[in-house]
Design an enzyme around this catalytic site. Structure first.
Site: not given
Ligand code: GRF
Length: 218
Positions: A111, A113, A140, A149
């Site tokens: 994932n 985050h 991360s 997370d």
């Molecule tokens: C990103 O900021 C990611 O870190 C978080 O959700 C957002 C997704 O953005 N988990 P995208 O859809 O990849 O543009």
């Protein structure tokens, strides 16, 4: 398609800019993962169209059609198994997955985050970083564990929090590092460079890129 590349699914709920970063990286023939499926929890996710532009099959699993979380997870599992998926990337996937699902994909699901975990799990990380007066923020990539997370971190990318930053400005700065570290982490996981030992990720010195904005596990 190419043999020897790990079939990878990307799960999204929104615009899909990280999905595009992964698709771009995986379009290089020597990239060890191949994105063969994009699954969205929402039919209106912008990322679906981006996946189609790359010729990647897309599926929508709308959680509202499944009364219980386990049924939603089972529907996703069925798609992953049917497609012979070996690795799963969560990229802005806004549904919490059940512990059973997460354990079934232990050390095969990652994932991204938008914070320097373990700081700032959860939502609105950019506003919270500014409100807390943090000097540095970032993103991360980590292996997924049942608690949201959490999970062993593979790599982090840092950015400064600048005077006058708004959550949107800071988010845009963080997003640029997200797009660097997610393909990097997927490459290291897919080619077997990283291992999880005792809930800690081991990244051999030889595969660490020499970039001052990156933080590798100790
Ligand atoms: C990103 O900021 C990611 O870190 C978080 O959700 C957002 C997704 O953005 N988990 P995208 O859809 O990849 O543009």
């Amino acid at each position: 398609m190419t043999s020897g590349r790990t079939k990878t699914a990307v799960l999204i709920s929104g615009r899909g800019s990280n999905l595009v970063a992964l698709l771009d990286a995986a379009s290089e023939p020597d990239f060890p993962a191949e994105i063969t499926l994009a699954i969205s929890s929402r039919a209106d996710a912008g990322g679906l169209e981006k996946a189609r532009e790359f010729g990647v099959p897309t599926r929508v699993v709308d959680h509202r059609a499944y009364p219980a979380r386990a049924e939603f997870d089972n529907a996703i599992s069925a798609l992953l198994v049917e497609a012979g998926i070996g690795l799963v990337c969560l990229a802005g996937f806004m549904r919490i997955l059940s512990a059973n699902f997460v354990e079934a994909w232990r050390d095969r699901m990652i994932n991204i985050h938008p914070s320097l975990l373990p700081a700032l799990p959860g939502l609105e990380t950019h506003r919270r970083a500014i409100d807390a007066g943090m000097e540095r923020h970032g993103a991360s990539v980590h292996f997924v564990r049942p608690e949201m997370d959490s999970g062993p971190v593979i790599v982090q990318g840092t950015v400064p929090v600048l005077p006058g930053d708004t959550p949107d400005r800071l988010a845009a700065r963080v997003l640029t590092v997200e797009h660097r570290i997610y393909p990097l982490a997927l490459r290291l996981v897919a080619d077997g460079s990283v291992r999880v030992v005792g809930e800690h990720v081991i990244v051999p010195a030889g595969v660490r890129t020499d970039d001052p904005g990156l933080i590798w596990p100790d």
